[in-house]
Design a protein around this motif. Sequence first.
Motif, PDB file in Angstrom:
ATOM      1  N   ILE A 278     114.774  17.851   7.150  1.00 35.31           N
ATOM      2  CA  ILE A 278     114.670  16.383   7.927  1.00 35.31           C
ATOM      3  C   ILE A 278     113.250  15.724   7.504  1.00 35.31           C
ATOM      4  CG2 ILE A 278     115.140  18.123  10.623  1.00 35.31           C
ATOM      5  CD1 ILE A 278     112.279  17.582  10.692  1.00 35.31           C
ATOM      6  N   GLY A 279     113.282  16.084   6.499  1.00 36.83           N
ATOM      7  CA  GLY A 279     112.009  15.188   6.706  1.00 36.83           C
ATOM      8  C   GLY A 279     111.925  14.039   4.670  1.00 36.83           C
ATOM      9  N   GLU A 280     113.321  14.280   4.144  1.00 38.37           N
ATOM     10  CA  GLU A 280     113.855  13.456   3.368  1.00 38.37           C
ATOM     11  C   GLU A 280     114.645  12.164   4.580  1.00 38.37           C
ATOM     12  OE1 GLU A 280     113.579  11.624   0.031  1.00 38.37           O
ATOM     13  OE2 GLU A 280     112.894  13.712   0.251  1.00 38.37           O
ATOM     14  N   PRO A 281     115.163  12.381   5.414  1.00 40.64           N
ATOM     15  CA  PRO A 281     115.881  11.553   5.794  1.00 40.64           C
ATOM     16  C   PRO A 281     114.997  10.747   7.154  1.00 40.64           C
ATOM     17  CG  PRO A 281     117.354  13.829   6.549  1.00 40.64           C
ATOM     18  CD  PRO A 281     115.623  14.227   5.780  1.00 40.64           C
ATOM     19  N   LEU A 282     113.641  11.522   7.870  1.00 41.81           N
ATOM     20  CA  LEU A 282     112.791  10.851   8.642  1.00 41.81           C
ATOM     21  C   LEU A 282     111.844  10.226   7.671  1.00 41.81           C
ATOM     22  CD1 LEU A 282     112.473  13.506  11.165  1.00 41.81           C
ATOM     23  CD2 LEU A 282     113.455  11.197  11.731  1.00 41.81           C
ATOM     24  N   PHE A 283     111.320  10.968   6.518  1.00 41.78           N
ATOM     25  CA  PHE A 283     109.852  10.224   6.606  1.00 41.78           C
ATOM     26  C   PHE A 283     109.879   9.687   4.703  1.00 41.78           C
ATOM     27  CE2 PHE A 283     109.365  13.254   9.094  1.00 41.78           C
ATOM     28  CZ  PHE A 283     108.761  12.313  10.508  1.00 41.78           C
ATOM     29  N   GLY A 284     111.624   9.213   3.659  1.00 46.81           N
ATOM     30  CA  GLY A 284     111.606   8.885   2.379  1.00 46.81           C
ATOM     31  C   GLY A 284     112.618   8.000   3.498  1.00 46.81           C
ATOM     32  N   GLN A 285     111.672   6.636   4.202  1.00 46.34           N
ATOM     33  CA  GLN A 285     112.970   5.484   4.300  1.00 46.34           C
ATOM     34  C   GLN A 285     112.399   4.608   4.225  1.00 46.34           C
ATOM     35  OE1 GLN A 285     115.469   5.151   6.239  1.00 46.34           O
ATOM     36  NE2 GLN A 285     116.244   7.130   7.195  1.00 46.34           N
ATOM     37  N   ASN A 286     112.249   3.305   4.550  1.00 45.51           N
ATOM     38  CA  ASN A 286     112.175   1.751   4.168  1.00 45.51           C
ATOM     39  C   ASN A 286     110.522   1.147   4.981  1.00 45.51           C
ATOM     40  OD1 ASN A 286     113.229   0.362   6.142  1.00 45.51           O
ATOM     41  ND2 ASN A 286     115.258   0.634   5.091  1.00 45.51           N
ATOM     42  N   LEU A 287     109.883   0.514   4.432  1.00 40.00           N
ATOM     43  CA  LEU A 287     108.668   0.017   5.408  1.00 40.00           C
ATOM     44  C   LEU A 287     109.267  -0.890   7.296  1.00 40.00           C
ATOM     45  CD1 LEU A 287     105.614  -0.917   5.941  1.00 40.00           C
ATOM     46  CD2 LEU A 287     106.701  -3.255   4.817  1.00 40.00           C
ATOM     47  N   LEU A 288     110.308  -1.260   6.982  1.00 36.12           N
ATOM     48  CA  LEU A 288     111.580  -1.047   8.434  1.00 36.12           C
ATOM     49  C   LEU A 288     111.155   0.231   8.972  1.00 36.12           C
ATOM     50  CD1 LEU A 288     110.953  -4.111   9.506  1.00 36.12           C
ATOM     51  CD2 LEU A 288     113.862  -3.919   9.039  1.00 36.12           C
ATOM     52  N   VAL A 289     111.825   0.643   9.026  1.00 37.98           N
ATOM     53  CA  VAL A 289     111.546   2.482   9.700  1.00 37.98           C
ATOM     54  C   VAL A 289     110.867   2.247  10.073  1.00 37.98           C
ATOM     55  CG1 VAL A 289     112.451   3.919   9.609  1.00 37.98           C
ATOM     56  CG2 VAL A 289     114.228   2.305   8.401  1.00 37.98           C
ATOM     57  N   TYR A 290     109.829   2.388   9.456  1.00 37.49           N
ATOM     58  CA  TYR A 290     108.299   2.861   9.998  1.00 37.49           C
ATOM     59  C   TYR A 290     107.331   1.721  10.607  1.00 37.49           C
ATOM     60  CZ  TYR A 290     108.916   6.022   5.621  1.00 37.49           C
ATOM     61  OH  TYR A 290     109.112   6.826   4.670  1.00 37.49           O
ATOM     62  N   VAL A 291     108.081   0.655  10.742  1.00 37.54           N
ATOM     63  CA  VAL A 291     107.597   0.113  11.777  1.00 37.54           C
ATOM     64  C   VAL A 291     108.245   0.272  13.275  1.00 37.54           C
ATOM     65  CG1 VAL A 291     107.652  -2.575  12.437  1.00 37.54           C
ATOM     66  CG2 VAL A 291     106.501  -1.438   9.729  1.00 37.54           C
ATOM     67  N   MET A 292     109.260   0.309  12.887  1.00 35.74           N
ATOM     68  CA  MET A 292     110.510   0.474  14.391  1.00 35.74           C
ATOM     69  C   MET A 292     109.565   1.855  14.717  1.00 35.74           C
ATOM     70  SD  MET A 292     112.271   3.003  15.310  1.00 35.74           S
ATOM     71  CE  MET A 292     113.447   3.699  13.713  1.00 35.74           C
ATOM     72  N   TYR A 293     109.369   3.023  14.413  1.00 36.13           N
ATOM     73  CA  TYR A 293     108.863   4.012  14.545  1.00 36.13           C
ATOM     74  C   TYR A 293     107.776   3.996  15.346  1.00 36.13           C
ATOM     75  CZ  TYR A 293     111.648   7.241  11.816  1.00 36.13           C
ATOM     76  OH  TYR A 293     113.007   7.343  10.555  1.00 36.13           O
ATOM     77  N   LEU A 294     106.147   2.837  14.462  1.00 33.79           N
ATOM     78  CA  LEU A 294     105.528   2.408  15.823  1.00 33.79           C
ATOM     79  C   LEU A 294     105.278   2.120  16.533  1.00 33.79           C
ATOM     80  CD1 LEU A 294     103.184   1.661  11.939  1.00 33.79           C
ATOM     81  CD2 LEU A 294     102.828   3.799  13.509  1.00 33.79           C
ATOM     82  N   SER A 295     106.688   0.995  16.667  1.00 38.16           N
ATOM     83  CA  SER A 295     106.027  -0.284  17.719  1.00 38.16           C
ATOM     84  C   SER A 295     106.838   0.858  18.561  1.00 38.16           C
ATOM     85  CB  SER A 295     107.463  -0.668  17.348  1.00 38.16           C
ATOM     86  OG  SER A 295     107.552  -1.149  16.158  1.00 38.16           O
ATOM     87  N   VAL A 296     107.575   1.539  18.975  1.00 36.34           N
ATOM     88  CA  VAL A 296     107.942   2.661  20.223  1.00 36.34           C
ATOM     89  C   VAL A 296     106.780   2.768  20.751  1.00 36.34           C
ATOM     90  CG1 VAL A 296     109.307   4.088  21.114  1.00 36.34           C
ATOM     91  CG2 VAL A 296     110.205   3.201  19.558  1.00 36.34           C
ATOM     92  N   PRO A 297     106.012   4.149  20.298  1.00 31.21           N
ATOM     93  CA  PRO A 297     104.795   3.995  21.138  1.00 31.21           C
ATOM     94  C   PRO A 297     104.188   2.611  21.075  1.00 31.21           C
ATOM     95  CG  PRO A 297     104.184   4.684  18.535  1.00 31.21           C
ATOM     96  CD  PRO A 297     105.996   4.017  18.991  1.00 31.21           C
ATOM     97  N   LEU A 298     103.824   1.522  20.503  1.00 28.00           N
ATOM     98  CA  LEU A 298     102.328   0.818  20.699  1.00 28.00           C
ATOM     99  C   LEU A 298     103.580  -0.052  21.931  1.00 28.00           C
ATOM    100  CD1 LEU A 298     100.687  -1.597  19.908  1.00 28.00           C
ATOM    101  CD2 LEU A 298     103.401  -3.305  18.576  1.00 28.00           C
ATOM    102  N   VAL A 299     104.615   0.044  22.215  1.00 27.66           N
ATOM    103  CA  VAL A 299     105.140  -1.285  23.205  1.00 27.66           C
ATOM    104  C   VAL A 299     104.639  -0.139  24.551  1.00 27.66           C
ATOM    105  CG1 VAL A 299     107.654  -1.814  24.767  1.00 27.66           C
ATOM    106  CG2 VAL A 299     106.882  -2.030  21.897  1.00 27.66           C
ATOM    107  N   TRP A 300     104.772   1.530  24.849  1.00 25.49           N
ATOM    108  CA  TRP A 300     104.640   2.078  25.513  1.00 25.49           C
ATOM    109  C   TRP A 300     102.930   2.178  26.254  1.00 25.49           C
ATOM    110  CZ3 TRP A 300     100.964   6.126  25.616  1.00 25.49           C
ATOM    111  CH2 TRP A 300     101.222   6.649  27.018  1.00 25.49           C
TER     112      TRP A 300
END
Length: 446
Positions: A278-300
């Motif tokens: 799971i490491g490469e599929p989840l944490f070998g992504q581009n900047l926009l995906v990481y922004v998406m990861y952070l956006s969910v807890p931010l909106v919460w």
Amino acid sequence: MTDVLTPPAATAPEPSEPQVRDRADVRRQVKLLMVLGIVLLAEIWFKLKIDDPQVSHLFKGPRTLENQPVEFSGTPISWTAVAITVVALLLAALNRYPRRVGGVVLSVLVGLGFYGAFLMWAYADPSGAFAPAITSPIPGTIRIATAIVFGALAGVLCERAGVVNIAIEGQFIAGAFFGSVFSSFAVANIAAIPIFWCPVFGMLGGILAGVGVAALLAFFALRYHVDQVVVGVVLVAFGYGITSFLLGQIPSDQKATLNNPQLLETVEIPVLHKIPYIGEPLFGQNLLVYVMYLSVPLVWVLLFQTRWGLRVRSVGEHPKAADTVGINVNRTRWQAVLLGGVFAGLGGASFTLNTGAFDKEMTAGFGFIALAAVIMGRWHPVGAAFAALLFGFLQNLKDQLGILGDKVPGDLLSALPYLATIIAVAGFIGRVRPPAADGQPYIKSD
């Protein structure tokens, strides 16, 4: 004295009232029995239709000289799926199916079991000389779901404030176009910027476009109290029309500089990307995906842990009561709609910054799927994000199984994400209640 020593007469116990089950609980049990029964029959059919259970997988990454397919027998997976479903079916028949977290965990196990049994049938017994291997669904799911998650967050923010946002699709198409234009312009005309940062300009263009469409929605819905559903539909048509017009205005000799965006590069997070499977599929992504990861807890956090979030939820539930305590209802709704436009614009930009040049209708109705994810997630940012991931997973499954030929009908695969949307909205996720003032304009009384 006799009266004192005489024991009192035994009183007969009062007859207990018969317990009457709630109708909603009965309907829930019937739905569970129907769904689990269908799942069990399908899993048994999948197992019985397999002649050779040997399949192969490439879960560690794409096929290379070093990474070859690993063969294994699918029989244990198929029978394990059947066993899990039988247990769940018995619990449902006895009305002992767990609720809340336990129910979610058991439902996820049943879903994973069904997915495994289906894959064993789909990849077993290849008809041609080419034997496809099962690949990890995570990379494709994340890639497809990124835009849907952003759109779902935009919908949650708007509807929590009492504004129905049908225009997510319009924000997507506008964000995709201007994301491509801004990124292309940065590549061709700003030589001082490193090529890695050019997609950031595309993200900025998508944000501006998403906020622009959101401002139109708020202007007509909040300022002039036009029906919000009608405004949303019109803005979707406007988004498609204006982007098609602007695309046609780009000269042929300028398409390379105005519609040739720099794609987002992969950024590996140290240590985390080395986690097996799971490491490469989840944490070998581009900047926009990481922004998406952070956006969910931010909106919460914004909605449930801040004073501003409390105001947003109050104007979406009871705007008159919010007004009486000094909250400016329409101003708060404006803020929520514009902030939602930021996320919807990022979702639109992901289409071009991940795939390439802008094309008409490239968003393919994903904005409406994002709206369904809002409902399926019960107007909660975390729930909506997981619903968006489910839709992304189904869309990726269609793409993965497309190489299997006629074994799985292509038309059925194409309909899977939309079929799941209909099932979710039709009530199989339980009773849902939108914010009480959702879609209702507020007119301040004198």
